[in-house]
Design a protein around this motif. Structure first.
Motif, PDB file in Angstrom:
ATOM      1  N   LEU A 155       0.809  -1.219   0.000  1.00  0.00           N
ATOM      2  CA  LEU A 155       0.000   0.000   0.000  1.00  0.00           C
ATOM      3  C   LEU A 155       0.843   1.270   0.000  1.00  0.00           C
ATOM      4  O   LEU A 155       0.316   2.364  -0.145  1.00  0.00           O
ATOM      5  CB  LEU A 155      -0.933   0.020   1.221  1.00  0.00           C
ATOM      6  CG  LEU A 155      -2.081  -0.998   1.220  1.00  0.00           C
ATOM      7  CD1 LEU A 155      -2.811  -0.964   2.555  1.00  0.00           C
ATOM      8  CD2 LEU A 155      -3.055  -0.730   0.080  1.00  0.00           C
ATOM      9  N   MET A 156       2.151   1.137   0.150  1.00  0.00           N
ATOM     10  CA  MET A 156       3.036   2.296   0.215  1.00  0.00           C
ATOM     11  C   MET A 156       3.134   2.962  -1.164  1.00  0.00           C
ATOM     12  O   MET A 156       3.447   2.301  -2.149  1.00  0.00           O
ATOM     13  CB  MET A 156       4.418   1.856   0.689  1.00  0.00           C
ATOM     14  CG  MET A 156       5.319   2.998   1.137  1.00  0.00           C
ATOM     15  SD  MET A 156       6.932   2.369   1.740  1.00  0.00           S
ATOM     16  CE  MET A 156       6.428   1.539   3.252  1.00  0.00           C
ATOM     17  N   PRO A 157       2.847   4.271  -1.255  1.00  0.00           N
ATOM     18  CA  PRO A 157       2.877   4.934  -2.565  1.00  0.00           C
ATOM     19  C   PRO A 157       4.267   4.957  -3.194  1.00  0.00           C
ATOM     20  O   PRO A 157       5.272   4.895  -2.488  1.00  0.00           O
ATOM     21  CB  PRO A 157       2.377   6.352  -2.247  1.00  0.00           C
ATOM     22  CG  PRO A 157       2.591   6.532  -0.792  1.00  0.00           C
ATOM     23  CD  PRO A 157       2.460   5.185  -0.173  1.00  0.00           C
ATOM     24  N   SER A 158       4.298   5.046  -4.505  1.00  0.00           N
ATOM     25  CA  SER A 158       5.576   5.048  -5.230  1.00  0.00           C
ATOM     26  C   SER A 158       6.405   6.271  -4.879  1.00  0.00           C
ATOM     27  O   SER A 158       7.627   6.188  -4.715  1.00  0.00           O
ATOM     28  CB  SER A 158       5.324   5.009  -6.737  1.00  0.00           C
ATOM     29  OG  SER A 158       4.578   3.872  -7.102  1.00  0.00           O
ATOM     30  N   ASP A 159       5.741   7.431  -4.798  1.00  0.00           N
ATOM     31  CA  ASP A 159       6.422   8.672  -4.453  1.00  0.00           C
ATOM     32  C   ASP A 159       6.536   8.742  -2.939  1.00  0.00           C
ATOM     33  O   ASP A 159       5.562   8.985  -2.236  1.00  0.00           O
ATOM     34  CB  ASP A 159       5.631   9.874  -4.980  1.00  0.00           C
ATOM     35  CG  ASP A 159       6.415  11.170  -4.875  1.00  0.00           C
ATOM     36  OD1 ASP A 159       7.298  11.279  -3.997  1.00  0.00           O
ATOM     37  OD2 ASP A 159       6.131  12.104  -5.663  1.00  0.00           O
ATOM     38  N   LYS A 160       7.750   8.526  -2.424  1.00  0.00           N
ATOM     39  CA  LYS A 160       7.947   8.424  -0.981  1.00  0.00           C
ATOM     40  C   LYS A 160       7.781   9.755  -0.254  1.00  0.00           C
ATOM     41  O   LYS A 160       7.805   9.805   0.977  1.00  0.00           O
ATOM     42  CB  LYS A 160       9.333   7.828  -0.679  1.00  0.00           C
ATOM     43  CG  LYS A 160       9.486   6.393  -1.199  1.00  0.00           C
ATOM     44  CD  LYS A 160       8.371   5.491  -0.655  1.00  0.00           C
ATOM     45  CE  LYS A 160       8.503   4.044  -1.114  1.00  0.00           C
ATOM     46  NZ  LYS A 160       8.158   3.842  -2.529  1.00  0.00           N
ATOM     47  N   ARG A 161       7.592  10.843  -1.001  1.00  0.00           N
ATOM     48  CA  ARG A 161       7.251  12.108  -0.345  1.00  0.00           C
ATOM     49  C   ARG A 161       5.897  12.006   0.344  1.00  0.00           C
ATOM     50  O   ARG A 161       5.597  12.750   1.281  1.00  0.00           O
ATOM     51  CB  ARG A 161       7.202  13.258  -1.361  1.00  0.00           C
ATOM     52  CG  ARG A 161       8.545  13.641  -1.956  1.00  0.00           C
ATOM     53  CD  ARG A 161       8.362  14.768  -2.960  1.00  0.00           C
ATOM     54  NE  ARG A 161       7.475  14.380  -4.060  1.00  0.00           N
ATOM     55  CZ  ARG A 161       7.035  15.225  -5.000  1.00  0.00           C
ATOM     56  NH1 ARG A 161       7.379  16.516  -4.934  1.00  0.00           N
ATOM     57  NH2 ARG A 161       6.257  14.797  -5.979  1.00  0.00           N
ATOM     58  N   TYR A 162       5.060  11.082  -0.144  1.00  0.00           N
ATOM     59  CA  TYR A 162       3.718  10.931   0.387  1.00  0.00           C
ATOM     60  C   TYR A 162       3.581   9.682   1.261  1.00  0.00           C
ATOM     61  O   TYR A 162       2.499   9.137   1.424  1.00  0.00           O
ATOM     62  CB  TYR A 162       2.711  10.893  -0.762  1.00  0.00           C
ATOM     63  CG  TYR A 162       2.812  12.128  -1.637  1.00  0.00           C
ATOM     64  CD1 TYR A 162       2.534  13.380  -1.114  1.00  0.00           C
ATOM     65  CD2 TYR A 162       3.204  12.027  -2.968  1.00  0.00           C
ATOM     66  CE1 TYR A 162       2.637  14.518  -1.898  1.00  0.00           C
ATOM     67  CE2 TYR A 162       3.305  13.166  -3.762  1.00  0.00           C
ATOM     68  CZ  TYR A 162       3.030  14.400  -3.223  1.00  0.00           C
ATOM     69  OH  TYR A 162       3.130  15.529  -4.002  1.00  0.00           O
ATOM     70  N   SER A 163       4.707   9.251   1.799  1.00  0.00           N
ATOM     71  CA  SER A 163       4.730   8.107   2.708  1.00  0.00           C
ATOM     72  C   SER A 163       5.290   8.554   4.051  1.00  0.00           C
ATOM     73  O   SER A 163       6.094   9.493   4.122  1.00  0.00           O
ATOM     74  CB  SER A 163       5.608   6.982   2.137  1.00  0.00           C
ATOM     75  OG  SER A 163       5.790   5.957   3.087  1.00  0.00           O
ATOM     76  N   ARG A 164       4.874   7.906   5.112  1.00  0.00           N
ATOM     77  CA  ARG A 164       5.398   8.210   6.441  1.00  0.00           C
ATOM     78  C   ARG A 164       6.728   7.509   6.695  1.00  0.00           C
ATOM     79  O   ARG A 164       7.321   7.669   7.760  1.00  0.00           O
ATOM     80  CB  ARG A 164       4.404   7.764   7.519  1.00  0.00           C
ATOM     81  CG  ARG A 164       3.057   8.444   7.419  1.00  0.00           C
ATOM     82  CD  ARG A 164       2.154   8.041   8.580  1.00  0.00           C
ATOM     83  NE  ARG A 164       0.832   8.650   8.433  1.00  0.00           N
ATOM     84  CZ  ARG A 164      -0.120   8.606   9.359  1.00  0.00           C
ATOM     85  NH1 ARG A 164       0.095   7.976  10.487  1.00  0.00           N
ATOM     86  NH2 ARG A 164      -1.287   9.186   9.147  1.00  0.00           N
ATOM     87  N   TYR A 165       7.198   6.740   5.701  1.00  0.00           N
ATOM     88  CA  TYR A 165       8.351   5.881   5.921  1.00  0.00           C
ATOM     89  C   TYR A 165       9.423   6.114   4.855  1.00  0.00           C
ATOM     90  O   TYR A 165       9.106   6.386   3.702  1.00  0.00           O
ATOM     91  CB  TYR A 165       7.908   4.412   5.932  1.00  0.00           C
ATOM     92  CG  TYR A 165       6.689   4.227   6.817  1.00  0.00           C
ATOM     93  CD1 TYR A 165       6.810   4.182   8.200  1.00  0.00           C
ATOM     94  CD2 TYR A 165       5.403   4.180   6.264  1.00  0.00           C
ATOM     95  CE1 TYR A 165       5.696   4.074   9.015  1.00  0.00           C
ATOM     96  CE2 TYR A 165       4.282   4.074   7.071  1.00  0.00           C
ATOM     97  CZ  TYR A 165       4.432   4.024   8.449  1.00  0.00           C
ATOM     98  OH  TYR A 165       3.326   3.937   9.248  1.00  0.00           O
ATOM     99  N   VAL A 166      10.666   6.004   5.270  1.00  0.00           N
ATOM    100  CA  VAL A 166      11.790   6.233   4.373  1.00  0.00           C
ATOM    101  C   VAL A 166      12.755   5.056   4.485  1.00  0.00           C
ATOM    102  O   VAL A 166      12.931   4.482   5.564  1.00  0.00           O
ATOM    103  CB  VAL A 166      12.504   7.557   4.717  1.00  0.00           C
ATOM    104  CG1 VAL A 166      13.061   7.547   6.142  1.00  0.00           C
ATOM    105  CG2 VAL A 166      13.590   7.872   3.715  1.00  0.00           C
ATOM    106  N   LYS A 167      13.350   4.690   3.368  1.00  0.00           N
ATOM    107  CA  LYS A 167      14.274   3.561   3.348  1.00  0.00           C
ATOM    108  C   LYS A 167      15.631   3.985   3.879  1.00  0.00           C
ATOM    109  O   LYS A 167      16.224   4.966   3.428  1.00  0.00           O
ATOM    110  CB  LYS A 167      14.405   3.014   1.920  1.00  0.00           C
ATOM    111  CG  LYS A 167      14.973   1.600   1.847  1.00  0.00           C
ATOM    112  CD  LYS A 167      14.826   1.041   0.437  1.00  0.00           C
ATOM    113  CE  LYS A 167      15.203  -0.428   0.391  1.00  0.00           C
ATOM    114  NZ  LYS A 167      15.013  -1.005  -0.967  1.00  0.00           N
TER     115      LYS A 167
END
Length: 330
Positions: A238-250
């Motif tokens: 469910l994590m969006p492709s654009d990680k700017r719009y995710s609460r999580y970072v790799k």
């Protein structure tokens, strides 16, 4: 807005901001001592219902976790106690926590009572139970804002998260609310209809459509929110492709981590959550009731908000120590 800014509410708000500022300063100076300014909650979130029809995969209720909880509806006794104790100094009542609030048949009456007490009122719903008659009742009740969760513009994208729900019912609910506003809007408090969409991999191709079409769907306002995910370390479908719009970072270790947030959460200084059974919680992230201050049916809210458990939690929250603070996205 329908909120009535009484003298007691304004004074309480000033005390709340002063208390937070002093405790924030104390944290920076490593002074582990609360300010002891005797403020009380500026807002209260109540849980009209602790059950839900849907099976949303990242929701404790949807996943059927915390089964030890007593599922059901907030009783009249609990609600009346909350309203009686909160109304003199709080300015807002939020009618949602974990369950679906519209499943409580008394919700329109609860909203009307809060409205009559001069409080700003908000409901958040999946809208699956919102009939034409209920939409009329809600608008007439004096509700200030209703948040309708709709995470897709096709049945497939919507159902990817709102498992067991119907996009058609959600769209129909928006139509019922808009029609009720047009019917009663001139004589009743204006009810703002907010369409809320979680940013997910399954609906990212529809974000532009949401921006173009939300008013046609009947909403006054569109809000996108990032999604909380429970098992994100190795990524999540469910994590969006654009990680700017995710609460999580790799991270460098190859695993995902929650993005760092600033310390010092104002919400636990300014409000509380009251469950269907009367438990008073520090905030909406306490899904398992692990940090409960006590029960409002046993102890007055003003004592619970200032007791040792509450003071200790706020001191630890300022340093982001509690587990629920480590997962928070405020």
């Amino acid at each position: 807005m329908s909120v009535v800014l009484t003298k007691s509410r304004c004074i309480n708000a000033l005390k709340c901001y002063a208390s937070y500022a002093l405790d924030r300063l104390g944290s920076v100076l490593c002074i582990d001592k609360p300010s002891h300014i005797p403020h009380l909650p500026m807002f209260v979130s109540v849980e009209p219902s602790s059950i839900c029809q849907l099976r949303c995969p990242e929701c404790p209720v949807g996943m059927r976790e915390n089964r030890q909880r007593v599922n059901g509806m907030m009783s009249s006794a609990v609600w009346e106690r909350v309203l009686y104790e909160a109304a003199p100094y709080a300015h807002t009542i939020q009618f949602y926590f974990q369950g679906e609030p519209l499943l409580n048949a008394r919700l329109p009456q609860m909203i009307a009572q809060a409205h009559e007490a001069g409080l700003y009122t908000i409901v958040s719903t999946n809208a699956q139970a919102l009939t034409e008659d209920l939409a009329n009742q809600i608008v007439v009740s004096g509700l200030d804002r209703i948040i309708v969760s709709m995470d897709g513009l096709t049945e497939d994208s919507y159902g990817a998260y709102r498992v067991g729900g119907s996009l058609e019912k959600c769209q129909q609910a928006l139509f019922f609310l808009r029609s009720a506003k047009e019917k009663y809007g001139k004589s009743q408090v204006r009810c703002q209809i907010e369409l809320q969409c979680l940013r997910l991999k399954t609906n990212e191709h529809e974000w532009d459509r949401f921006r173009k079409e939300y008013k046609k769907l009947g909403a006054d306002r569109l809000v996108f929110k990032t999604a909380q995910l429970y098992h994100y370390a190795d990524g999540h479908p469910l994590m969006p492709s654009d990680k700017r719009y995710s609460r999580y970072v790799k991270g460098e270790d190859g695993h995902y981590h929650r993005k760092k947030m600033g310390k010092g959460c104002f919400r636990v200084w300014s409000g509380v959550v009251v469950t269907t059974t009367g438990e008073v919680l520090p905030c909406c992230y306490d899904k398992a009731h692990a940090y409960a201050y006590g029960n409002i049916m046993d102890t007055p809210l003003n004592e619970l908000f200032r007791n040792d458990k509450a003071m200790q939690f706020r001191r630890e929250a300022m340093k982001e120590k509690p587990k629920i603070c480590q997962e928070c996205w405020r």
